[in-house]
Design a protein around this motif. Sequence first.
Motif, PDB file in Angstrom:
ATOM      1  N   GLY A 266       0.824  -1.209   0.000  1.00 26.11           N
ATOM      2  CA  GLY A 266       0.000   0.000   0.000  1.00 26.11           C
ATOM      3  C   GLY A 266       0.856   1.255   0.000  1.00 26.11           C
ATOM      4  N   MET A 267       0.561   2.144  -0.924  1.00 23.62           N
ATOM      5  CA  MET A 267       1.312   3.390  -1.052  1.00 23.62           C
ATOM      6  C   MET A 267       0.362   4.564  -0.877  1.00 23.62           C
ATOM      7  N   GLY A 268       0.911   5.691  -0.628  1.00 24.02           N
ATOM      8  CA  GLY A 268       0.110   6.894  -0.511  1.00 24.02           C
ATOM      9  C   GLY A 268       0.894   8.100  -0.964  1.00 24.02           C
ATOM     10  N   LEU A 269       0.172   9.152  -1.245  1.00 21.92           N
ATOM     11  CA  LEU A 269       0.775  10.408  -1.668  1.00 21.92           C
ATOM     12  C   LEU A 269       0.273  11.486  -0.715  1.00 21.92           C
ATOM     13  N   ALA A 270       1.192  12.109  -0.002  1.00 22.93           N
ATOM     14  CA  ALA A 270       0.822  13.139   0.966  1.00 22.93           C
ATOM     15  C   ALA A 270       1.279  14.499   0.462  1.00 22.93           C
ATOM     16  N   VAL A 271       0.328  15.430   0.347  1.00 21.49           N
ATOM     17  CA  VAL A 271       0.624  16.783  -0.124  1.00 21.49           C
ATOM     18  C   VAL A 271      -0.211  17.770   0.680  1.00 21.49           C
ATOM     19  N   GLY A 272       0.425  18.741   1.228  1.00 22.73           N
ATOM     20  CA  GLY A 272      -0.273  19.840   1.896  1.00 22.73           C
ATOM     21  C   GLY A 272      -1.213  19.409   3.006  1.00 22.73           C
ATOM     22  N   GLY A 273      -0.829  18.442   3.782  1.00 23.10           N
ATOM     23  CA  GLY A 273      -1.651  18.010   4.901  1.00 23.10           C
ATOM     24  C   GLY A 273      -2.746  17.028   4.554  1.00 23.10           C
ATOM     25  N   THR A 274      -2.857  16.651   3.279  1.00 24.69           N
ATOM     26  CA  THR A 274      -3.835  15.639   2.880  1.00 24.69           C
ATOM     27  C   THR A 274      -3.097  14.440   2.298  1.00 24.69           C
ATOM     28  N   ALA A 275      -3.733  13.305   2.322  1.00 22.38           N
ATOM     29  CA  ALA A 275      -3.119  12.095   1.784  1.00 22.38           C
ATOM     30  C   ALA A 275      -4.114  11.352   0.899  1.00 22.38           C
ATOM     31  N   VAL A 276      -3.594  10.753  -0.144  1.00 23.97           N
ATOM     32  CA  VAL A 276      -4.413   9.986  -1.077  1.00 23.97           C
ATOM     33  C   VAL A 276      -3.756   8.628  -1.252  1.00 23.97           C
ATOM     34  N   ALA A 277      -4.544   7.572  -1.166  1.00 29.37           N
ATOM     35  CA  ALA A 277      -4.010   6.219  -1.370  1.00 29.37           C
ATOM     36  C   ALA A 277      -3.779   5.977  -2.860  1.00 29.37           C
ATOM     37  N   ILE A 278      -2.713   5.270  -3.157  1.00 24.83           N
ATOM     38  CA  ILE A 278      -2.396   4.898  -4.535  1.00 24.83           C
ATOM     39  C   ILE A 278      -2.456   3.381  -4.606  1.00 24.83           C
ATOM     40  N   GLY A 279      -3.356   2.861  -5.401  1.00 30.32           N
ATOM     41  CA  GLY A 279      -3.507   1.420  -5.558  1.00 30.32           C
ATOM     42  C   GLY A 279      -2.517   0.855  -6.554  1.00 30.32           C
ATOM     43  N   ALA A 280      -2.727  -0.388  -6.922  1.00 30.00           N
ATOM     44  CA  ALA A 280      -1.816  -1.060  -7.840  1.00 30.00           C
ATOM     45  C   ALA A 280      -2.005  -0.606  -9.292  1.00 30.00           C
ATOM     46  N   ALA A 281      -3.231  -0.242  -9.678  1.00 30.18           N
ATOM     47  CA  ALA A 281      -3.508   0.094 -11.079  1.00 30.18           C
ATOM     48  C   ALA A 281      -2.649   1.244 -11.615  1.00 30.18           C
TER      49      ALA A 281
END
Length: 69
Positions: A33-48
């Motif tokens: 499981g990966m994520g992208l954190a920018v400016g105090g928010t985070a978004v999960a990045i799936g395999a696709a």
Amino acid sequence: MAKKRKEDDAKEAAAFAAGGAAAGAGVAATVGGMGLAVGGTAVAIGAAPVVAAGAVVGLAAYGLKKLFK
């Protein structure tokens, strides 16, 4: 030397894309499981998206191969 057909080029490009996608799937499976954190928010990045990026890298490798051929 035989002339190379357009179908052969398409098959070779597809093979590079599939190889890149497989490498992307391997990275996604290894990293997990990966994520992208920018400016105090985070978004999960799936395999696709990682698999798609791998396919793009594979096609870039095919383009470089054609460039130096």
